[in-house]
Design a protein around this motif. Structure first.
Motif: not given
Length: 180
Positions: A1-30
């Protein structure tokens, strides 16, 4: 598979918003677990459950993504993580928090390792270190901004709204991967 900026940015944004959501809750869980009557041991179980199930299933889902494809597994993992995250709103016992965290670990095993493998497939030769380093900004950027946002959301709204926010951010990541 060759380099695709669209795929990279999609994965980047998906991981960013997902981990931001995780980070949003983790300190509140305790705090939430303590409000439900959890002691230190139970709080440890809540966090350990996530890591345990993730540890057990990462190799399985990594292999499955090699066989069935990265995109379907990634979208399934994001959607499942969204559904399980919404369940946090309805949790009212320490045991339910432990079970939900087990399920979140299971779902998360389908997300980050598969996204990283996908990035590995589209990375140009001799650019692997740079590309993975760049991609990890999504992970650590999300985990850095999430707790600050989580404190704000809880103080201005409620802990349940924080849980819903995590689910919503994960759904955004799922939709990004589904549509792009």
């Amino acid at each position: 598979m060759e380099w695709s900026l669209k795929i990279f940015l999609t994965l980047f944004l998906a991981v960013f918003v997902t981990t931001m959501g995780v980070g949003l809750v983790v300190p509140l869980l305790p705090v939430y677990a303590h409000e439900l009557g959890a002691g230190s041991f139970e709080i440890g179980l809540i966090f350990g459950a996530f890591s345990l199930s993730r540890t057990l299933f990462v190799p399985y889902f990594g292999r499955l993504s090699d066989i069935k494809g990265k995109r379907p597994l990634l979208i399934s993992g994001l959607f499942l993580y969204f559904l399980v995250s919404v369940c946090l709103v309805f949790s009212s016992t320490v045991q339910s928090l432990i079970l939900i965290r087990l399920c979140q670990g299971f779902a998360s095993a389908m997300i980050l390792p598969v996204a990283q493998a996908y990035v590995g497939l589209i990375t140009p030769r001799n650019r692997e270190g740079f590309t993975m380093g760049l991609f990890n900004i999504a992970l650590y950027g999300g985990l850095s901004t999430g707790p600050v946002l989580g404190g704000f959301v809880k103080d201005w709204f409620s802990i349940q709204f924080s849980f819903l926010s995590m689910g919503a951010l994960t759904l955004v990541g799922c939709l990004l991967c589904l549509l792009l």
